[in-house]
Design an enzyme around this catalytic site. Structure first.
Site, short mmCIF file in Angstrom:
data_model
loop_
_atom_site.label_atom_id
_atom_site.label_comp_id
_atom_site.label_asym_id
_atom_site.label_seq_id
_atom_site.Cartn_x
_atom_site.Cartn_y
_atom_site.Cartn_z
N TYR A 63 0.82 -1.21 0.00
CA TYR A 63 0.00 0.00 0.00
C TYR A 63 0.86 1.27 0.00
CZ TYR A 63 -4.61 -2.09 0.92
OH TYR A 63 -5.79 -2.76 0.83
N LYS A 77 3.60 -15.37 2.96
CA LYS A 77 3.81 -16.12 1.73
C LYS A 77 5.32 -16.34 1.59
CE LYS A 77 2.20 -17.96 -2.12
NZ LYS A 77 1.37 -19.18 -2.14
N ASP A 135 -2.58 -18.44 1.04
CA ASP A 135 -3.57 -19.19 0.23
C ASP A 135 -4.24 -20.26 1.08
OD1 ASP A 135 -1.03 -20.34 0.34
OD2 ASP A 135 -1.11 -21.16 -1.69
N ASP A 159 -6.26 -7.15 4.35
CA ASP A 159 -7.41 -6.59 3.65
C ASP A 159 -8.26 -7.72 3.07
OD1 ASP A 159 -9.02 -4.59 2.39
OD2 ASP A 159 -7.96 -5.02 0.51
N ASP A 161 -12.12 -9.58 4.64
CA ASP A 161 -13.39 -9.68 3.91
C ASP A 161 -13.87 -11.13 3.88
OD1 ASP A 161 -13.37 -6.95 3.32
OD2 ASP A 161 -14.04 -7.26 1.26
C1 IPM Z 1 -10.32 -1.67 4.11
C2 IPM Z 1 -10.61 -1.06 2.78
C3 IPM Z 1 -9.48 -0.11 2.41
C4 IPM Z 1 -8.22 -0.94 2.31
C5 IPM Z 1 -9.69 0.72 1.16
C6 IPM Z 1 -10.98 1.53 1.23
C7 IPM Z 1 -8.53 1.63 0.89
O1 IPM Z 1 -10.81 -2.04 1.83
O2 IPM Z 1 -10.13 -0.91 5.08
O3 IPM Z 1 -10.31 -2.89 4.21
O4 IPM Z 1 -7.93 -1.53 1.25
O5 IPM Z 1 -7.50 -1.01 3.30
MG MG Z 2 -10.90 -4.02 2.65
#
Ligand code: IPM
Ligand code: MG
Length: 427
Positions: free
Chosen positions: A139, A190, A223, A247, A251
């Site tokens: 990032y 990884k 993975d 990140d 999710d």
């Molecule tokens: C998160 C989001 C952010 C990230 C984006 C909005 C920049 O997806 O906080 O998980 O990738 O960190």
């Molecule tokens: Mg995210």
């Protein structure tokens, strides 16, 4: 006094943050030393002031003890000139406030089992904390960029770089948090392919041996971890990982809770001499433009993020637990009421104001034992297709009786107040 700055931001941010404010006022009325400020941010700032973030907002950000953040992202950015939106202000805050620790706490919530794509027996007992490194890796690594050649070809590059100091400080957070939980850390990297992660893993192992010998440390490649998260999520206690993997994995892990809309996060900086750290609290769901402005957004992730603020910024674990318990109670009881509502047997109001009731109904004057006068039932539904959506509706008087749900919530607040809550707050 703790200065909390609300940046509701885009999309459903504007709907969920007023709910957080209500909750914050409930605690303020009980003596918690909080001052609330609010600044427009993102599209709202653009509309009001012709800039996505005013200089004075940035000053406030730098002065705040914590930021309560809603969401960023909207189709309306397309109409904004490119030079205005070059800067990603969320990433700027993470970087400039030095918020290197990102905590994402993911649990299987009683009442939401049906909302997950995973079977209840797979979910059972899941309670994990993802510790994501937030200010390094791809990032922010330099060099980065896109080079274009006159013939239309080109190349693009980002840099995956971590220093030992960066790895140590995030690993230290993960190990210290594991001490307060079940004592296990799974490091995710990884290292079978990338040197950065060979270095990352070595550094983590050294630190564990030196400073946290009592913590059980295991390792997974990213993975494999993605697979394990859906195969047997309950195996995890603390997951330690770098920025991009965190990140993606968070999710994925969110499905355990059935809805991204349920999940809070805390982003924390280094401790100063007084032990205070800069902090930003935000639900992880994002701006959800598909449901924005329709009263459907689920405020739980934002409210639970405020609970994390109580825990980490105000250092009030009891109040944090009170709030988390109240949200769990709403979810558990609300879902029990949801089936007739889904089948159309109950009227819907389309609002989630029921979530306010456990807080608002026990205003300070009536905190010692009174019950809310309005009979209310709660219906909640989470939607698999739009994972941000968990609508909790009130259907006043429709059953003609006080529902067990409301009674339970009031009892919860009532019990909390007679258990010395008010006394501890005014102390
Ligand atoms: C998160 C989001 C952010 C990230 C984006 C909005 C920049 O997806 O906080 O998980 O990738 O960190
Ligand atoms: Mg995210």
């Amino acid at each position: 006094m703790y200065r909390l700055l609300i940046l509701a931001g885009d999309g459903i941010g504007a709907e969920i943050m007023p709910e957080v404010q209500q909750v914050a006022h409930w605690f303020i009325a009980r003596g918690l030393p909080i001052s609330l400020q609010e600044e427009p941010f993102g599209i709202a700032a653009w509309k009001a002031h012709g800039t996505l973030m005013r200089a004075q907002t940035w000053q406030q950000i730098m002065q705040a003890d914590a930021i309560l953040f809603g969401a960023i992202g909207s189709p309306e950015y397309e109409a904004i000139p490119a030079h205005e939106k070059q800067q990603d202000y969320l990433l700027k805050m993470r970087r400039e406030l030095g918020l290197y620790t990102n905590l994402r706490w993911i649990r299987a919530l009683p009442g939401l089992e049906d909302a997950s794509s995973l079977r209840p027996e797979v979910l059972a007992g899941t309670d994990m904390l993802i510790v994501r490194e937030l200010t390094g890796g791809l990032y922010f690594g330099e060099p980065r960029g896109i080079e274009r050649a006159p013939d239309g070809s080109g190349r693009a590059f980002n840099t995956l770089v971590y220093s030992s100091e960066e790895v140590q400080r995030i690993a230290r957070e993960a190990f210290a948090l594991a001490r307060t939980r079940r004592g296990r850390v799974c490091n995710v990297d990884k290292s079978n392919v990338l040197e950065t992660f060979q270095f990352w893993r070595e550094t983590v192992i050294e630190l564990q041996q030196r400073e946290f010998p009592e913590i059980e440390l295991s390792h997974q490649y990213v993975d494999n971890c993605a697979m394990q998260l859906v195969r047997r999520p309950a195996q995890f206690d603390v997951i330690l990982t770098e920025n991009l993997f965190g990140d993606i994995l968070s999710d994925c892990a969110a499905m355990v809770a059935g809805s991204l809309g349920m999940l809070p996060s805390a982003s924390l900086g280094r401790r100063d001499a007084q032990g205070r750290r800069r902090a930003l609290y935000e639900p992880i769901h994002g701006s959800a433009p598909d449901i924005a402005g329709r009263g459907l957004a689920n405020p739980c992730g934002a409210i639970l993020s405020f609970a994390l603020c109580l825990r980490y910024t105000l250092q009030r674990p009891d109040e944090a637990a009170l709030l988390e318990g109240a949200v769990s109670a709403v979810i558990a009881s609300g879902l029990a009421m949801s089936r007739p509502a889904i089948s159309g047997a109950l009227p819907w109001t389309g609002s989630y104001s029921a979530l306010r009731l456990p807080f608002l109904s026990a205003a300070p004057s009536e905190a010692e034992g009174s019950m809310p006068s309005e009979p209310v039932s709660i219906a909640a539904q989470s939607d698999r297709i739009s994972p941000n959506r968990l609508s909790v509706t009130t259907t006043s008087n429709c059953l003609g009786v006080r529902t067990s749900c409301m009674a339970q919530l009031s009892a919860y607040i009532w019990a909390s107040s007679i258990l010395g809550y008010s006394a501890s707050c005014s102390a």
